[in-house]
Write an enzyme that holds these catalytic residues in place. Structure first.
Site, PDB file in Angstrom:
ATOM      1  N   LYS A  13       1.104  -1.261  -0.158  1.00 15.48           N
ATOM      2  CA  LYS A  13       0.178  -0.308  -0.054  1.00 15.48           C
ATOM      3  C   LYS A  13       0.864   1.180   0.159  1.00 15.48           C
ATOM      4  O   LYS A  13       0.739   2.193  -0.878  1.00 15.48           O
ATOM      5  CB  LYS A  13      -0.869   0.125   1.242  1.00 15.48           C
ATOM      6  CG  LYS A  13      -1.702  -1.319   1.255  1.00 15.48           C
ATOM      7  CD  LYS A  13      -2.839  -0.851   2.553  1.00 15.48           C
ATOM      8  CE  LYS A  13      -2.406  -1.157   3.991  1.00 15.48           C
ATOM      9  NZ  LYS A  13      -1.584  -2.303   4.202  1.00 15.48           N
ATOM     10  N   ARG A  88      -8.724   1.020   8.946  1.00 12.22           N
ATOM     11  CA  ARG A  88      -8.446  -0.419   9.247  1.00 12.22           C
ATOM     12  C   ARG A  88      -9.613  -1.235   9.718  1.00 12.22           C
ATOM     13  O   ARG A  88      -9.618  -2.225   9.926  1.00 12.22           O
ATOM     14  CB  ARG A  88      -7.418  -0.541  10.208  1.00 12.22           C
ATOM     15  CG  ARG A  88      -5.976  -0.111   9.958  1.00 12.22           C
ATOM     16  CD  ARG A  88      -5.110  -1.306   9.253  1.00 12.22           C
ATOM     17  NE  ARG A  88      -3.769  -1.634   9.884  1.00 12.22           N
ATOM     18  CZ  ARG A  88      -2.826  -0.710   9.548  1.00 12.22           C
ATOM     19  NH1 ARG A  88      -2.939   0.381   9.019  1.00 12.22           N
ATOM     20  NH2 ARG A  88      -1.572  -1.180  10.063  1.00 12.22           N
ATOM     21  N   ARG A 127      11.785  -6.241   4.468  1.00 16.12           N
ATOM     22  CA  ARG A 127      11.656  -4.748   4.476  1.00 16.12           C
ATOM     23  C   ARG A 127      12.560  -4.104   5.380  1.00 16.12           C
ATOM     24  O   ARG A 127      12.863  -4.291   6.453  1.00 16.12           O
ATOM     25  CB  ARG A 127      10.027  -4.352   4.779  1.00 16.12           C
ATOM     26  CG  ARG A 127       9.821  -2.630   4.975  1.00 16.12           C
ATOM     27  CD  ARG A 127       8.435  -2.646   4.900  1.00 16.12           C
ATOM     28  NE  ARG A 127       7.674  -2.968   6.047  1.00 16.12           N
ATOM     29  CZ  ARG A 127       6.531  -2.610   6.232  1.00 16.12           C
ATOM     30  NH1 ARG A 127       5.704  -2.164   5.203  1.00 16.12           N
ATOM     31  NH2 ARG A 127       5.807  -2.983   7.265  1.00 16.12           N
ATOM     32  N   ARG A 160      11.862  -2.130  11.057  1.00 16.80           N
ATOM     33  CA  ARG A 160      10.819  -1.657  11.803  1.00 16.80           C
ATOM     34  C   ARG A 160      10.556  -2.743  12.745  1.00 16.80           C
ATOM     35  O   ARG A 160      10.515  -3.729  12.580  1.00 16.80           O
ATOM     36  CB  ARG A 160       9.693  -1.546  11.269  1.00 16.80           C
ATOM     37  CG  ARG A 160       9.353   0.016  10.605  1.00 16.80           C
ATOM     38  CD  ARG A 160       8.237  -0.063   9.524  1.00 16.80           C
ATOM     39  NE  ARG A 160       6.826  -0.604  10.032  1.00 16.80           N
ATOM     40  CZ  ARG A 160       5.767  -0.606   9.704  1.00 16.80           C
ATOM     41  NH1 ARG A 160       5.553   0.025   8.447  1.00 16.80           N
ATOM     42  NH2 ARG A 160       4.731  -1.073  10.039  1.00 16.80           N
ATOM     43  N   ARG A 171       0.466  -9.412  13.368  1.00 17.44           N
ATOM     44  CA  ARG A 171      -0.004  -8.458  12.757  1.00 17.44           C
ATOM     45  C   ARG A 171      -1.162  -8.831  11.591  1.00 17.44           C
ATOM     46  O   ARG A 171      -2.198  -8.294  11.454  1.00 17.44           O
ATOM     47  CB  ARG A 171       0.816  -7.494  11.909  1.00 17.44           C
ATOM     48  CG  ARG A 171       1.517  -6.630  13.172  1.00 17.44           C
ATOM     49  CD  ARG A 171       2.832  -6.000  12.498  1.00 17.44           C
ATOM     50  NE  ARG A 171       2.606  -5.056  11.406  1.00 17.44           N
ATOM     51  CZ  ARG A 171       3.499  -4.694  10.430  1.00 17.44           C
ATOM     52  NH1 ARG A 171       4.616  -5.300  10.442  1.00 17.44           N
ATOM     53  NH2 ARG A 171       3.139  -3.822   9.575  1.00 17.44           N
TER      54      ARG A 171
HETATM   55  P1  AMP Z   1       1.252   0.545   9.092  1.00 17.82           P
HETATM   56  O1  AMP Z   1       2.484   1.246   8.979  1.00 17.82           O
HETATM   57  O2  AMP Z   1       0.170   0.966   8.380  1.00 17.82           O
HETATM   58  O3  AMP Z   1       1.493  -0.917   9.127  1.00 17.82           O
HETATM   59  O4  AMP Z   1       1.049   0.675  10.599  1.00 17.82           O
HETATM   60  C1  AMP Z   1       1.921   0.708  11.739  1.00 17.82           C
HETATM   61  C2  AMP Z   1       0.847   0.443  12.959  1.00 17.82           C
HETATM   62  O5  AMP Z   1       0.402   1.818  13.252  1.00 17.82           O
HETATM   63  C3  AMP Z   1      -0.009  -0.504  13.104  1.00 17.82           C
HETATM   64  O6  AMP Z   1       0.371  -1.777  13.376  1.00 17.82           O
HETATM   65  C4  AMP Z   1      -0.949   0.075  14.171  1.00 17.82           C
HETATM   66  O7  AMP Z   1      -0.455  -0.099  15.630  1.00 17.82           O
HETATM   67  C5  AMP Z   1      -0.745   1.676  13.965  1.00 17.82           C
HETATM   68  N1  AMP Z   1      -1.864   2.045  13.066  1.00 17.82           N
HETATM   69  C6  AMP Z   1      -1.650   2.469  11.747  1.00 17.82           C
HETATM   70  N2  AMP Z   1      -2.869   2.807  11.178  1.00 17.82           N
HETATM   71  C7  AMP Z   1      -3.722   2.429  12.043  1.00 17.82           C
HETATM   72  C8  AMP Z   1      -5.371   2.305  11.986  1.00 17.82           C
HETATM   73  N3  AMP Z   1      -5.859   3.182  10.722  1.00 17.82           N
HETATM   74  N4  AMP Z   1      -5.851   2.166  13.054  1.00 17.82           N
HETATM   75  C9  AMP Z   1      -5.187   1.567  13.949  1.00 17.82           C
HETATM   76  N5  AMP Z   1      -3.941   1.647  14.293  1.00 17.82           N
HETATM   77  C10 AMP Z   1      -3.093   1.719  13.248  1.00 17.82           C
END
Ligand code: AMP
Length: 219
Positions: A13, A88, A127, A160, A171
């Site tokens: 994404k 999400r 990554r 990360r 996750r």
């Molecule tokens: P990402 O970079 O999108 O994988 O997000 C990393 C982390 O940020 C996720 O594992 C969640 O802990 C938090 N996070 C990001 N976007 C959301 C969302 N829309 N709702 C809830 N938690 C989020």
């Protein structure tokens, strides 16, 4: 155009959204990037979301929607946005609809990137990210020009902490459970588009671009 990109962690994404921003001029907004920046700045928001982000759990809907309602300014909504990592959950999707409705600019589409589980795990374990500017790399498929260094700002690349194998599996499980009602929400609204997310980024971009053109989202 106003679209959201859906799909599990590792679906691509973020990379696709930055390419859409570069090629089509729509603003890429990523909740994950926002949260990581706030954590790095030790801001009040950063302190509130820290324990969720580092353990791979979802930040509560109310907080995420409030943050996004404040961040998505009207001019950005008018010019076009591609949201990555938000919504999400179905609750967040309803929150986003409320924000866009206030601006009388409904969502054009929810684009779901479908990627087999084996590919997701391979992508996530390889990554590497830049802690300074947020750029993404991959040890095999998207190498930086100088090993271990960011092409944009030369900072040392890191893994990360939520990309550790045990957290990755957690996750993916959490995402699967949360995304079922989310996909159902957009299917009901008639704006869900499923796109093959495996393969090279430019091929995925082309597939999405075709959908955008076909539906007249590009204006
Ligand atoms: P990402 O970079 O999108 O994988 O997000 C990393 C982390 O940020 C996720 O594992 C969640 O802990 C938090 N996070 C990001 N976007 C959301 C969302 N829309 N709702 C809830 N938690 C989020």
């Amino acid at each position: 155009m106003r679209i959201v990109l859906l799909g599990p962690p590792g679906a691509g994404k973020g990379s696709l959204a930055s390419l859409l921003q570069k090629q089509l001029g729509v603003r890429h907004v990523s909740t994950g990037d926002i949260f990581r920046q706030e954590i790095a700045r030790h801001s009040a928001l950063g302190r509130r979301v820290h324990r969720y982000v580092t353990s791979g759990r979802l930040v509560p809907d109310r907080l995420v929607v409030a943050v996004m309602a404040a961040r998505l300014n009207p001019a950005q909504i008018d010019r076009g946005i591609v949201l990555d990592g938000f919504p999400r959950t179905a609750g967040q999707a309803a929150g986003l609809d409320r924000v866009l409705k206030r601006r009388r600019r409904p969502l054009d589409g929810a684009v779901y990137l479908s990627v087999p589980m084996t590919v997701l795990v391979r992508r996530l374990t390889g990554r590497r990210v830049c802690p300074r500017c947020g750029a993404n790399y991959h040890v095999r498929t998207m190498k930086p020009q100088r090993p271990g260094r960011c092409d944009r700002c030369a900072a040392r690349l890191i893994i990360r902490n939520d990309d550790e194998p045990r957290t990755i599996r957690k996750r993916l499980r959490i995402d699967q459970a949360a995304s079922r009602p989310l996909l159902a929400y957009y299917r009901r609204r008639g704006v869900l588009y499923r796109i093959k997310g495996a393969g090279p980024l430019d091929a995925v971009f082309e597939r999405v671009h075709r959908v955008c053109r076909r539906h007249g989202w590009l204006g």
